[in-house]
Design an enzyme around this catalytic site. Structure first.
Site, PDB file in Angstrom:
ATOM      1  CG  ASP A 178     -10.998   3.258   4.935  1.00  0.00           C
ATOM      2  OD1 ASP A 178     -10.470   4.235   5.506  1.00  0.00           O
ATOM      3  OD2 ASP A 178     -10.647   2.861   3.803  1.00  0.00           O
ATOM      4  CE  LYS A 199      -7.375   1.519   2.149  1.00  0.00           C
ATOM      5  NZ  LYS A 199      -7.702   2.772   2.827  1.00  0.00           N
ATOM      6  CB  SER A 257      -7.639   5.397   6.005  1.00  0.00           C
ATOM      7  OG  SER A 257      -8.017   5.025   4.700  1.00  0.00           O
ATOM      8  NE  ARG A 300      -8.521  10.744   5.347  1.00  0.00           N
ATOM      9  CZ  ARG A 300      -7.663   9.847   4.871  1.00  0.00           C
ATOM     10  NH1 ARG A 300      -8.036   8.593   4.674  1.00  0.00           N
ATOM     11  NH2 ARG A 300      -6.427  10.198   4.584  1.00  0.00           N
ATOM     12  CG  HIS A 319      -1.941   1.093   1.201  1.00  0.00           C
ATOM     13  ND1 HIS A 319      -3.146   0.945   0.539  1.00  0.00           N
ATOM     14  CD2 HIS A 319      -1.948   2.340   1.716  1.00  0.00           C
ATOM     15  CE1 HIS A 319      -3.849   2.052   0.666  1.00  0.00           C
ATOM     16  NE2 HIS A 319      -3.153   2.919   1.377  1.00  0.00           N
TER      17      HIS A 319
END
Length: 435
Positions: free
Chosen positions: A161, A187, A183, A168, A83
């Site tokens: 999320d 995930k 966040s 956001r 990520h």
């Protein structure tokens, strides 16, 4: 307990309890008794006043528990997740994942859409028709038969999320460390993988502006992962200039395919991919020496194995293969070449400014419900430290709508051409943290 008292408490810099955070998430996602503007007010209070480590953990845990936790170990092999906190021109996941699969690993990844001036992996994939809204049978099958999948959050996985992520983006609360950390981690925890690799961008094109800020975020991420006994490694990487030349959605798909064909945009993309993949191979004990990793990456690219994985993967996720294979997936109606005003070495003052120009060309969204232009974006004919002659193309703008000349002015105002090379380009990987 009510949302107004929770907003007031955080607005006055007090810490929220587990009960209050659980109430907020439950009412927002399950009961739907909290309005968007109330949630936005709380997010802004968090953005301004922050959260301590315990609050950040509790928020992450509540967001994680808003949906299902999926154990992917019904299939054999080492499963990794990767990520990025987001940057300008960041197409790393699109390139790195097929390479890792070609090297014998499996990749399972939840991604999001673009936030602010940064692009989103889901937007890029949807530009070629990839279905990112997968059900459990679909992604389990993909992992078993293709070796990878990338998907968006669903009503089943981290729905909290998904709601907060959109808010956001629409309320300029993207840069809050607790909100970024919760966040990302929820995930990553929602899919049970063996290893988690994180790329925290630092510089004027990322959400973290200094190495100190990036290190704080990395530390926050690692603390939460440790509580869940999950193996995670964080790379802090340079976002002082766009990652590569292509910035947008379909244009970054093109750059990713070109890389897998053996034609990387520029050295900074190639170095980041190679170094990152080598670190993954070392951590997963696929190799013991870095030079072996480099040879293996070269082999899967030169042999076409990594590109084959890419095509198998996107086809399995319902990409428009006709458009993809004939190259018609990137076809903007409008194109404008920006020429260098003089001769010298290129230096962009702000990477964020370039991301915002791409945003205004149509590649990003102002409101959570806004559509985006998949064909909008920028190709940087010249990047930092490269030499350009007067009237030579320095950048090319693309859009499905007529291009506003004010964006050209913004680009030129952000461009400095000097007689001497300023050597602005810094190492692409700044720091690696795993504790």
């Amino acid at each position: 307990m009510d949302i107004l008292s929770i907003i007031e408490k955080k607005r006055t810099k007090k810490s929220l309890s587990k009960a209050e955070i659980d109430f907020f998430i439950d009412q927002l996602v399950n009961q739907k008794n909290i309005k968007d503007y109330q949630a936005a007010a709380l997010l802004m209070a968090v953005n301004i006043n922050g959260m301590n480590d315990e609050e950040t953990f509790l928020l992450t845990d509540a967001m994680l528990r808003s949906g299902s936790i999926i154990d992917l170990h019904q299939t054999s092999g080492i499963i990794i997740d990767k990520h990025s906190t987001g940057g300008v021109g960041d197409k790393v996941s699109l390139i790195l994942a097929p390479i890792c699969v070609a090297l014998g690993l499996k990749v399972a990844k939840l991604s999001g859409k673009g936030l602010g001036h940064t692009g989103g992996t889901i937007d890029k994939l949807e530009s070629i028709g990839v279905n990112c809204n997968l059900r459990r049978k679909q992604y389990s099958s993909l992992l078993k038969n293709v070796g990878m999948f990338i998907m968006a959050q669903t009503s089943e996985i981290t729905p909290a999320d998904r709601t907060i992520y959109n808010l956001r983006n629409a309320t300029s609360t993207v840069q809050s460390v607790p909100l970024i950390a919760s966040s990302i981690v929820c995930k990553k925890l929602a899919l049970k993988t063996d290893y988690i690799f994180l790329d925290v961008k630092v510089g004027n094109g990322g959400f973290c502006k200094t190495v100190s800020d990036a290190s704080k975020l990395a530390t926050a991420l690692l603390k939460i992962f440790k509580k869940y006994q999950r193996r995670a490694i964080v790379h802090i990487t340079n976002m002082e200039q766009p990652l590569g030349r292509a910035i947008g959605n379909a244009i970054e798909i093109k750059a990713s395919i070109d890389f897998l064909k053996g034609h990387p945009e520029c050295l900074n993309v190639k170095k980041l991919i190679y170094d990152f993949v080598c670190d993954i191979l070392l951590a997963t004990k696929k190799i013991t020496k870095r030079n072996v990793g480099i040879e293996l990456i070269d082999d899967v690219i030169k042999s076409g194995k990594a590109l084959k994985v890419f095509y198998q993967w996107v086809k399995a996720q319902q990409a428009n293969m006709t458009l993809l294979q004939n190259g018609r997936y990137f076809h903007p109606k409008h194109k404008l070449i920006i020429k260098a005003p003089n001769t010298g070495y290129v230096n962009y003052h702000s990477t964020k400014a370039i991301g915002l120009i791409s945003f205004h060309l149509g590649a990003g969204r102002l409101h959570k419900e806004d559509p985006i232009d998949y064909h909008a974006g920028i190709f940087l004919n010249k990047i930092n430290d490269e030499f350009v002659t007067k009237n030579e193309p320095v950048a090319t703008f693309y859009s499905s709508k007529p291009i506003d000349q004010s964006l050209v002015k913004q680009f030129l105002d952000n461009l400095h051409i000097s007689k001497k090379c300023l050597h602005k380009t810094k190492p692409i990987i700044i720091k690696v943290m795993d504790k």
